[in-house]
Design a protein around this motif. Structure first.
Motif, PDB file in Angstrom:
ATOM      1  N   ARG A 169       0.818  -1.215   0.000  1.00  0.00           N
ATOM      2  CA  ARG A 169       0.000   0.000   0.000  1.00  0.00           C
ATOM      3  C   ARG A 169       0.849   1.262   0.000  1.00  0.00           C
ATOM      4  NH1 ARG A 169      -0.714  -1.922   5.421  1.00  0.00           N
ATOM      5  NH2 ARG A 169       0.140  -0.449   6.946  1.00  0.00           N
ATOM      6  N   GLY A 170       2.162   1.115   0.084  1.00  0.00           N
ATOM      7  CA  GLY A 170       3.052   2.261   0.016  1.00  0.00           C
ATOM      8  C   GLY A 170       2.804   3.246   1.140  1.00  0.00           C
ATOM      9  N   GLN A 171       2.675   4.515   0.795  1.00  0.00           N
ATOM     10  CA  GLN A 171       2.484   5.574   1.780  1.00  0.00           C
ATOM     11  C   GLN A 171       1.014   5.910   2.018  1.00  0.00           C
ATOM     12  OE1 GLN A 171       5.180   6.766   3.494  1.00  0.00           O
ATOM     13  NE2 GLN A 171       6.205   5.149   2.326  1.00  0.00           N
ATOM     14  N   LEU A 172       0.121   5.138   1.413  1.00  0.00           N
ATOM     15  CA  LEU A 172      -1.303   5.421   1.544  1.00  0.00           C
ATOM     16  C   LEU A 172      -1.786   5.079   2.958  1.00  0.00           C
ATOM     17  CD1 LEU A 172      -2.607   3.872  -1.810  1.00  0.00           C
ATOM     18  CD2 LEU A 172      -2.212   6.294  -1.321  1.00  0.00           C
ATOM     19  N   ASP A 173      -2.455   6.032   3.605  1.00  0.00           N
ATOM     20  CA  ASP A 173      -3.057   5.705   4.890  1.00  0.00           C
ATOM     21  C   ASP A 173      -4.389   5.005   4.637  1.00  0.00           C
ATOM     22  OD1 ASP A 173      -5.043   7.655   4.347  1.00  0.00           O
ATOM     23  OD2 ASP A 173      -4.029   9.188   5.527  1.00  0.00           O
ATOM     24  N   ARG A 174      -5.088   4.635   5.691  1.00  0.00           N
ATOM     25  CA  ARG A 174      -6.303   3.838   5.537  1.00  0.00           C
ATOM     26  C   ARG A 174      -7.336   4.537   4.647  1.00  0.00           C
ATOM     27  NH1 ARG A 174      -7.809  -0.471   8.637  1.00  0.00           N
ATOM     28  NH2 ARG A 174      -6.177   0.065  10.156  1.00  0.00           N
ATOM     29  N   ARG A 175      -7.559   5.814   4.872  1.00  0.00           N
ATOM     30  CA  ARG A 175      -8.557   6.540   4.086  1.00  0.00           C
ATOM     31  C   ARG A 175      -8.123   6.681   2.630  1.00  0.00           C
ATOM     32  NH1 ARG A 175     -11.039  11.919   6.620  1.00  0.00           N
ATOM     33  NH2 ARG A 175     -11.729  10.270   8.057  1.00  0.00           N
ATOM     34  N   GLU A 176      -6.862   7.003   2.410  1.00  0.00           N
ATOM     35  CA  GLU A 176      -6.363   7.139   1.039  1.00  0.00           C
ATOM     36  C   GLU A 176      -6.411   5.804   0.294  1.00  0.00           C
ATOM     37  OE1 GLU A 176      -3.090  10.716   1.872  1.00  0.00           O
ATOM     38  OE2 GLU A 176      -2.533   8.596   2.103  1.00  0.00           O
ATOM     39  N   LEU A 177      -6.121   4.734   0.998  1.00  0.00           N
ATOM     40  CA  LEU A 177      -6.171   3.411   0.380  1.00  0.00           C
ATOM     41  C   LEU A 177      -7.600   3.066  -0.030  1.00  0.00           C
ATOM     42  CD1 LEU A 177      -4.724   0.749  -0.349  1.00  0.00           C
ATOM     43  CD2 LEU A 177      -5.248  -0.048   1.974  1.00  0.00           C
ATOM     44  N   THR A 178      -8.536   3.358   0.836  1.00  0.00           N
ATOM     45  CA  THR A 178      -9.944   3.106   0.516  1.00  0.00           C
ATOM     46  C   THR A 178     -10.362   3.869  -0.727  1.00  0.00           C
ATOM     47  OG1 THR A 178     -10.572   2.662   2.807  1.00  0.00           O
ATOM     48  CG2 THR A 178     -12.315   3.422   1.338  1.00  0.00           C
ATOM     49  N   ARG A 179      -9.994   5.145  -0.779  1.00  0.00           N
ATOM     50  CA  ARG A 179     -10.353   5.975  -1.927  1.00  0.00           C
ATOM     51  C   ARG A 179      -9.703   5.455  -3.206  1.00  0.00           C
ATOM     52  NH1 ARG A 179      -8.149  10.456  -0.338  1.00  0.00           N
ATOM     53  NH2 ARG A 179      -9.889  10.925   1.063  1.00  0.00           N
ATOM     54  N   ARG A 180      -8.461   5.072  -3.120  1.00  0.00           N
ATOM     55  CA  ARG A 180      -7.730   4.584  -4.300  1.00  0.00           C
ATOM     56  C   ARG A 180      -8.345   3.278  -4.822  1.00  0.00           C
ATOM     57  NH1 ARG A 180      -5.831   4.853  -8.979  1.00  0.00           N
ATOM     58  NH2 ARG A 180      -3.890   3.749  -9.432  1.00  0.00           N
ATOM     59  N   ILE A 181      -8.659   2.362  -3.920  1.00  0.00           N
ATOM     60  CA  ILE A 181      -9.241   1.093  -4.360  1.00  0.00           C
ATOM     61  C   ILE A 181     -10.628   1.318  -4.958  1.00  0.00           C
ATOM     62  CG2 ILE A 181     -10.115  -1.152  -3.587  1.00  0.00           C
ATOM     63  CD1 ILE A 181      -7.826  -1.289  -1.620  1.00  0.00           C
ATOM     64  N   GLU A 182     -11.390   2.238  -4.392  1.00  0.00           N
ATOM     65  CA  GLU A 182     -12.712   2.533  -4.951  1.00  0.00           C
ATOM     66  C   GLU A 182     -12.598   3.054  -6.380  1.00  0.00           C
ATOM     67  OE1 GLU A 182     -14.381   5.187  -2.100  1.00  0.00           O
ATOM     68  OE2 GLU A 182     -15.228   3.555  -0.873  1.00  0.00           O
ATOM     69  N   GLU A 183     -11.553   3.826  -6.652  1.00  0.00           N
ATOM     70  CA  GLU A 183     -11.321   4.304  -8.013  1.00  0.00           C
ATOM     71  C   GLU A 183     -11.010   3.142  -8.958  1.00  0.00           C
ATOM     72  OE1 GLU A 183      -8.032   6.919  -7.669  1.00  0.00           O
ATOM     73  OE2 GLU A 183      -9.168   8.570  -6.763  1.00  0.00           O
ATOM     74  N   ILE A 184     -10.212   2.204  -8.486  1.00  0.00           N
ATOM     75  CA  ILE A 184      -9.749   1.100  -9.321  1.00  0.00           C
ATOM     76  C   ILE A 184     -10.838   0.056  -9.547  1.00  0.00           C
ATOM     77  CG2 ILE A 184      -8.116  -0.851  -9.417  1.00  0.00           C
ATOM     78  CD1 ILE A 184      -6.214   0.950  -7.714  1.00  0.00           C
ATOM     79  N   ALA A 185     -11.603  -0.252  -8.490  1.00  0.00           N
ATOM     80  CA  ALA A 185     -12.543  -1.384  -8.545  1.00  0.00           C
ATOM     81  C   ALA A 185     -14.001  -0.961  -8.658  1.00  0.00           C
ATOM     82  CB  ALA A 185     -12.356  -2.248  -7.295  1.00  0.00           C
ATOM     83  N   HIS A 186     -14.243   0.275  -9.001  1.00  0.00           N
ATOM     84  CA  HIS A 186     -15.614   0.790  -9.066  1.00  0.00           C
ATOM     85  C   HIS A 186     -16.479  -0.029 -10.031  1.00  0.00           C
ATOM     86  CE1 HIS A 186     -18.932   3.611  -9.026  1.00  0.00           C
ATOM     87  NE2 HIS A 186     -18.912   3.626 -10.347  1.00  0.00           N
ATOM     88  N   GLY A 187     -17.634  -0.468  -9.539  1.00  0.00           N
ATOM     89  CA  GLY A 187     -18.626  -1.093 -10.404  1.00  0.00           C
ATOM     90  C   GLY A 187     -18.405  -2.551 -10.746  1.00  0.00           C
ATOM     91  N   ILE A 188     -17.419  -3.206 -10.142  1.00  0.00           N
ATOM     92  CA  ILE A 188     -17.193  -4.627 -10.428  1.00  0.00           C
ATOM     93  C   ILE A 188     -18.238  -5.435  -9.653  1.00  0.00           C
ATOM     94  CG2 ILE A 188     -15.589  -6.555 -10.189  1.00  0.00           C
ATOM     95  CD1 ILE A 188     -13.301  -4.594 -10.507  1.00  0.00           C
ATOM     96  N   PRO A 189     -19.092  -6.198 -10.339  1.00  0.00           N
ATOM     97  CA  PRO A 189     -20.218  -6.882  -9.673  1.00  0.00           C
ATOM     98  C   PRO A 189     -19.805  -7.793  -8.526  1.00  0.00           C
ATOM     99  CG  PRO A 189     -20.524  -6.915 -12.054  1.00  0.00           C
ATOM    100  CD  PRO A 189     -19.140  -6.383 -11.807  1.00  0.00           C
ATOM    101  N   ALA A 190     -18.737  -8.558  -8.683  1.00  0.00           N
ATOM    102  CA  ALA A 190     -18.314  -9.482  -7.625  1.00  0.00           C
ATOM    103  C   ALA A 190     -17.918  -8.719  -6.365  1.00  0.00           C
ATOM    104  CB  ALA A 190     -17.142 -10.343  -8.104  1.00  0.00           C
ATOM    105  N   VAL A 191     -17.304  -7.567  -6.541  1.00  0.00           N
ATOM    106  CA  VAL A 191     -16.893  -6.739  -5.401  1.00  0.00           C
ATOM    107  C   VAL A 191     -18.116  -6.163  -4.692  1.00  0.00           C
ATOM    108  CG1 VAL A 191     -15.678  -4.633  -4.723  1.00  0.00           C
ATOM    109  CG2 VAL A 191     -14.658  -6.181  -6.410  1.00  0.00           C
ATOM    110  N   GLU A 192     -19.044  -5.644  -5.478  1.00  0.00           N
ATOM    111  CA  GLU A 192     -20.256  -5.065  -4.900  1.00  0.00           C
ATOM    112  C   GLU A 192     -21.065  -6.118  -4.153  1.00  0.00           C
ATOM    113  OE1 GLU A 192     -20.924  -1.796  -4.906  1.00  0.00           O
ATOM    114  OE2 GLU A 192     -18.973  -1.584  -5.881  1.00  0.00           O
ATOM    115  N   ALA A 193     -21.042  -7.351  -4.655  1.00  0.00           N
ATOM    116  CA  ALA A 193     -21.780  -8.433  -4.006  1.00  0.00           C
ATOM    117  C   ALA A 193     -21.226  -8.729  -2.619  1.00  0.00           C
ATOM    118  CB  ALA A 193     -21.724  -9.693  -4.877  1.00  0.00           C
TER     119      ALA A 193
END
Length: 214
Positions: A169-193
């Motif tokens: 996760r590098g230098q990303l703190d918990r909130r930044e990591l959450t935001r970054r992953i949401e950008e990357i994985a937005h709308g993937i059905p398996a994730v939303e499930a």
């Protein structure tokens, strides 16, 4: 390597216990298997709706042990919503994934009296390479593949991304990591499930803690 196999490596400690994300582990593995089957064209996930239906559209087997292990059960569940499917114990591919990785020399299988087999990671190279790729994706140094985006999204949905990604996760703190992953994985059905399965439990736990504290 399949998405479900890579998720297995991320969710398994080297000494073989389910450990990390034990409580919701099977949701993550089942969702990863569903994602693999969709990628192979065995199933179709409806494009409309927040919790789309999953339909089996091809007969036969894939030739991948972890996926073929769940196909018979999935065939009888065709038409159900994806969040329902990832919660079905019949679609938990855990043992089949372990045995597939054992055949690849990544883990070794140990028998346990009156309990299911235990798999110990003995060749960590595959997981090390995976973590390096995920770290590059999070840092913006490479474009995420569908598999990598799904894996990151599933870790977040299981509420274990910050702890399990570690140095990736590098230098990303918990909130930044959450935001970054949401950008990357937005709308993937398996994730939303998986989010739909886990979030109600998380909210319930937080409410219980708050009530106890009060």
């Amino acid at each position: 390597m399949l998405i479900v196999e890579e998720m297995y490596l991320l969710l398994t400690k080297d000494h073989g216990t389910a450990g990390r994300a034990r409580k919701y582990r099977r949701y993550g593995l089942a969702a990863a298997a569903v994602a693999d089957l969709a990628e192979l064209g065995m199933i179709e996930i409806a494009r409309e709706g927040k919790d789309p239906q999953v339909t089996v559209v091809r007969a036969g087997m894939t030739g991948h042990e972890p996926l073929d292990a769940v196909l018979p059960a999935l065939d009888s569940m065709s038409g159900q919503k994806i969040s329902t499917l990832v919660g079905r114990s019949q679609l938990d591919p855990d043992t089949a994934v372990g045995r597939s990785l054992a055949q690849q020399g990544v883990v070794t299988e140990e028998s346990r009296l009156l309990r299911g087999p235990r798999f110990m990671i003995t060749s960590p190279a595959a997981e090390i390479a995976l973590r390096e790729r995920l770290g590059q994706v999070l840092a913006g140094d490479r474009q995420a593949t569908l598999a990598e985006a799904t894996e990151l999204g599933l870790l977040k949905a299981l509420n274990v991304a910050h702890g399990l990604l570690g140095p990736a996760r590098g230098q990303l703190d918990r909130r930044e990591l959450t935001r970054r992953i949401e950008e990357i994985a937005h709308g993937i059905p398996a994730v939303e499930a998986v989010k739909r399965r886990v979030d109600p439990f998380t909210a319930s736990t937080l409410a219980t803690v708050a009530t106890s504290a009060g």
